[in-house]
Design a protein around this motif. Structure first.
Motif, short mmCIF file in Angstrom:
data_model
loop_
_atom_site.label_atom_id
_atom_site.label_comp_id
_atom_site.label_asym_id
_atom_site.label_seq_id
_atom_site.Cartn_x
_atom_site.Cartn_y
_atom_site.Cartn_z
N GLY A 272 0.87 -1.23 -0.01
CA GLY A 272 -0.22 -0.06 0.17
C GLY A 272 0.85 1.33 0.03
O GLY A 272 2.14 1.39 0.17
N PHE A 273 0.12 2.42 -0.25
CA PHE A 273 1.05 3.52 -0.42
C PHE A 273 1.83 3.97 0.92
O PHE A 273 3.15 4.42 0.90
N ARG A 274 1.28 3.57 2.08
CA ARG A 274 2.23 3.87 3.54
C ARG A 274 3.45 3.03 3.31
O ARG A 274 4.58 3.65 3.42
N GLU A 275 3.39 1.87 2.83
CA GLU A 275 4.58 1.01 2.73
C GLU A 275 5.64 1.61 1.58
O GLU A 275 6.92 1.81 1.79
N VAL A 276 5.00 1.92 0.39
CA VAL A 276 5.76 2.63 -0.56
C VAL A 276 6.33 3.79 0.00
O VAL A 276 7.67 4.09 -0.42
N ALA A 277 5.70 4.68 0.57
CA ALA A 277 6.26 5.94 1.08
C ALA A 277 7.76 5.52 2.15
O ALA A 277 8.40 6.40 1.98
N ALA A 278 7.51 4.65 2.88
CA ALA A 278 8.44 4.18 3.71
C ALA A 278 9.89 3.81 2.81
O ALA A 278 11.00 4.12 3.18
N VAL A 279 9.46 3.08 1.57
CA VAL A 279 10.70 2.74 0.86
C VAL A 279 11.26 4.12 0.18
O VAL A 279 12.45 4.10 0.08
N MET A 280 10.37 5.04 -0.18
CA MET A 280 10.95 6.01 -0.91
C MET A 280 11.75 6.85 0.16
O MET A 280 12.72 7.26 -0.17
N HIS A 281 11.24 7.19 1.32
CA HIS A 281 12.10 7.76 2.31
C HIS A 281 13.41 6.95 2.48
O HIS A 281 14.30 7.69 2.68
N ARG A 282 13.30 5.89 2.60
CA ARG A 282 14.60 5.03 2.90
C ARG A 282 15.62 5.09 1.64
O ARG A 282 16.92 5.39 1.99
N HIS A 283 14.96 5.18 0.57
CA HIS A 283 16.16 5.36 -0.71
C HIS A 283 16.58 6.75 -0.50
O HIS A 283 17.92 6.88 -0.86
N ALA A 284 15.74 7.86 -0.29
CA ALA A 284 16.30 9.04 -0.39
C ALA A 284 17.33 9.01 0.98
O ALA A 284 18.42 9.97 0.79
N THR A 285 17.11 8.71 1.92
CA THR A 285 17.94 8.48 3.33
C THR A 285 19.46 8.02 2.59
O THR A 285 20.58 8.38 3.05
N LEU A 286 19.39 6.91 1.98
CA LEU A 286 20.56 6.22 1.54
C LEU A 286 21.39 7.16 0.52
O LEU A 286 22.74 7.29 0.72
N LEU A 287 20.78 7.66 -0.27
CA LEU A 287 21.14 8.86 -1.24
C LEU A 287 21.93 9.92 -0.34
O LEU A 287 22.95 10.36 -0.66
N ALA A 288 21.22 10.50 0.63
CA ALA A 288 21.74 11.49 1.38
C ALA A 288 22.88 11.16 2.06
O ALA A 288 23.87 11.83 2.33
N GLU A 289 23.06 9.90 2.72
CA GLU A 289 24.11 9.26 3.34
C GLU A 289 25.31 9.44 2.51
O GLU A 289 26.64 9.55 2.88
N GLU A 290 25.28 8.84 1.24
CA GLU A 290 26.23 8.92 0.21
C GLU A 290 26.48 10.31 -0.30
O GLU A 290 27.74 10.40 -0.35
N HIS A 291 25.88 11.12 -0.56
CA HIS A 291 26.00 12.38 -1.29
C HIS A 291 25.86 13.65 -0.55
O HIS A 291 26.23 14.84 -0.78
N GLY A 292 25.26 13.60 0.89
CA GLY A 292 24.81 14.85 1.52
C GLY A 292 23.34 14.92 1.30
O GLY A 292 22.99 14.60 0.33
N GLU A 293 22.69 15.66 2.18
CA GLU A 293 21.23 15.63 2.12
C GLU A 293 20.50 16.23 0.66
O GLU A 293 19.82 15.72 0.22
N ARG A 294 21.09 17.54 0.52
CA ARG A 294 20.45 18.19 -0.35
C ARG A 294 20.73 17.66 -1.80
O ARG A 294 19.92 17.41 -2.58
N HIS A 295 22.16 17.09 -2.13
CA HIS A 295 22.44 16.50 -3.19
C HIS A 295 21.79 15.08 -3.53
O HIS A 295 21.17 14.74 -4.45
N GLY A 296 21.71 14.69 -2.22
CA GLY A 296 20.79 13.00 -2.34
C GLY A 296 19.53 13.34 -2.72
O GLY A 296 18.65 12.36 -3.16
N CYS A 297 18.71 14.18 -2.00
CA CYS A 297 17.39 14.50 -2.40
C CYS A 297 17.21 14.85 -3.82
O CYS A 297 16.28 14.37 -4.29
N SER A 298 18.02 15.79 -4.27
CA SER A 298 17.93 16.08 -5.67
C SER A 298 18.21 14.92 -6.54
O SER A 298 17.56 14.57 -7.63
#
Length: 386
Positions: A272-298
Motif C-alpha cells: 500500500g502507499f504507506r509502505e511505498v512511502a517508507a521505501v521512498m524515504h529509505r531510498h532518499a536517506t541512503l542517497l543522502a548518506e552517500e552524497h549529503g542531504e541536499r544532493h541526495g534528495c536532488s
C-alpha cells in the motif's frame, strides 16, 4: 501487503560463476545514474542476487579519474559479492583496467565478478564502436574478452550483449561462441537489436537459440516487469537466470518477488502507499548518506514518478516531490498522500524509458570488415556511467 498466486514453477538452481554463487539467479543490470551504492543497498534489502554497479569506463579507470574512482566502490554488505561492469573498446586498456581492479584493489575491495558491456545502444557509445556496435567486429571482440579474462585470473568475467546492430547485422551467436571460447563464465542477452533501443517488445526467441548454441550459462534480459515474467522467460528459453533493468525502477521489492518465484513460492508484494512511502524515504536517506542531504534528495527526484506510478496523487504534491531538497520535506509531502492499495493496473506495464527505434550511429566504415582488429580512433570514453 502481499498477493498469493498459484505456484507456477519449481525452484531454479543457483547460478555458478566461478567461485561465486548467485542464489537466486537474479542480476541487477547496470543503469547509469541509478545503480549507485544507495540503490544497490535498497534492492539487496528486499532480496538476494547479484547487484552490479554503474558502467565504469576503462579509460577513465586507468587514468584514475576522480568521478570514476568515487563510483567504483563496494558497500559494506557487498564486500564478498562486489560486481563491476566495464566498458571499453581497446584490449590493452580493458586488460589494464581489470588488472587494477583485481591486483591493486583500486575499488577498495577485490571484485567478485566483472561484466563487459557489449550491449549499450546509446548513440554516444555506438558511434565510437562501443557497446552493442562492438560485437560486429568479432576479432576485436575476441581480443577484448581475452585480455579481460587473462587479467581477471580467478575472478569470473561475463559479457552482456544484444541480438545485433539491426535485423541485417545480427551478432549474438558469434558473440556467444567467442565468449565461451575465451573462458567467459556466462553471457547475458537482451532481446532487442541496438536500433530498437527500448521500443516495442523484447524478442526472447534468440535467448533460447543462444542457450542451445553454447555450453556456458545464458542469462535473459528484456521486458521482465514482474516475477512471473521471469518464470515465463526461464520456461520459454531455458536460460539459467535473469537480468533485471527497468522493471525495478520505483519497485525495488521486485527482487523479493523474484527470490520467492525462483524458490518455487507464490508470494508477491503489493505494498500500500504507506509502505511505498517508507521505501521512498529509505531510498532518499541512503542517497543522502552517500552524497549529503541536499544532493541526495536532488538525485532522488528522478525516482519519484516511478514510485508514484498508478497512485492517486494530487498534481501540486507531485510537483513539490519533483523539487524536494530535504528528508523532512520529503516525509511531510509523503504524509499528505492518503494511504491506498497498490494500483494493480500498472502491473506488467513497461517502466522507464521507451524510446522509438532509430538507425544506429556507427563509426565510418564500421560494417566493412568484421575481422578488422583495430579499435576506432578516439573511441575510448573519458567518463563513466553511460
Amino acid at each position: 501487503m502481499t498477493a498469493t498466486l498459484e505456484p507456477t514453477t519449481t525452484a531454479l538452481p543457483p547460478l555458478r560463476l566461478g567461485a561465486l554463487t548467485v542464489d537466486p539467479a537474479v542480476v541487477l543490470a547496470p543503469m547509469a545514474g541509478i545503480t549507485n551504492p544507495a540503490f544497490r543497498t535498497l534492492c539487496r534489502e528486499f532480496g538476494a542476487g547479484l547487484y552490479v554497479c554503474e558502467m565504469i569506463t576503462t579509460r577513465a579507470l586507468v587514468e584514475r579519474n576522480d568521478k570514476t574512482l568515487r563510483m567504483i566502490r563496494a558497500t559494506t554488505d557487498e564486500k564478498d559479492a562486489f560486481s563491476v561492469q566495464l566498458y571499453g573498446v581497446d584490449p590493452a586498456t580493458v586488460g589494464r583496467a581489470v588488472e587494477m581492479l583485481v591486483d591493486e584493489g583500486v575499488a577498495g575491495t577485490r571484485p567478485a565478478h566483472i561484466d563487459l558491456n557489449f550491449g549499450c545502444p546509446v548513440p554516444k557509445v555506438t558511434r565510437k564502436g562501443g557497446g552493442s556496435a562492438l560485437p560486429w567486429r568479432r576479432v576485436l571482440l575476441r581480443d577484448i574478452v581475452r585480455a579481460a579474462v587473462r587479467a581477471a585470473k580467478d575472478v569470473p568475467v561475463t559479457i552482456k550483449t544484444r541480438i545485433g546492430i539491426d535485423a541485417d547485422h545480427v551478432t549474438y551467436l558469434d558473440a556467444g561462441r567467442i565468449a565461451q571460447g575465451e573462458g567467459v563464465a556466462a553471457i547475458t542477452l537482451h532481446g532487442r537489436t541496438a536500433d530498437q533501443l527500448y521500443s516495442g517488445t523484447a524478442d526472447w526467441a534468440p535467448i533460447a537459440r543462444l542457450v542451445d548454441a553454447v555450453d556456458i550459462p545464458v542469462l535473459g534480459n528484456g521486458d521482465i516487469w514482474e516475477a512471473d515474467d521471469a518464470l515465463r522467460m526461464v520456461a520459454e528459453t531455458g536460460c539459467a537466470g535473469v537480468v533485471i533493468g527497468r522493471g525495478c525502477l520505483g519497485r525495488p521489492w521486485l527482487f523479493g518477488d523474484l527470490a520467492a518465484a525462483f524458490a518455487g513460492e507464490d508470494r508477491r508484494a503489493l505494498p500500500g502507499f504507506r509502505e511505498v512511502a517508507a521505501v521512498m524515504h529509505r531510498h532518499a536517506t541512503l542517497l543522502a548518506e552517500e552524497h549529503g542531504e541536499r544532493h541526495g534528495c536532488s538525485d532522488f527526484r528522478k525516482h519519484v514518478a516511478w514510485y508514484l506510478k498508478g497512485f492517486s496523487v494530487g498534481s501540486d504534491t507531485r510537483r513539490a516531490l519533483a523539487m524536494v531538497s530535504g528528508l523532512d520535506e520529503l516525509a511531510d509531502l509523503l504524509a499528505r498522500i492518503p494511504d491506498q492499495p497498490y494500483p494493480t493496473a500498472v502491473l506488467g506495464a513497461p517502466r522507464g524509458r521507451t524510446t522509438p527505434p532509430r538507425p544506429v550511429s556507427l563509426p565510418e566504415g564500421w560494417l566493412a570488415d568484421r575481422d578488422d582488429p583495430r579499435p576506432p580512433v578516439g573511441a575510448e570514453l573519458e567518463t563513466s556511467g553511460g
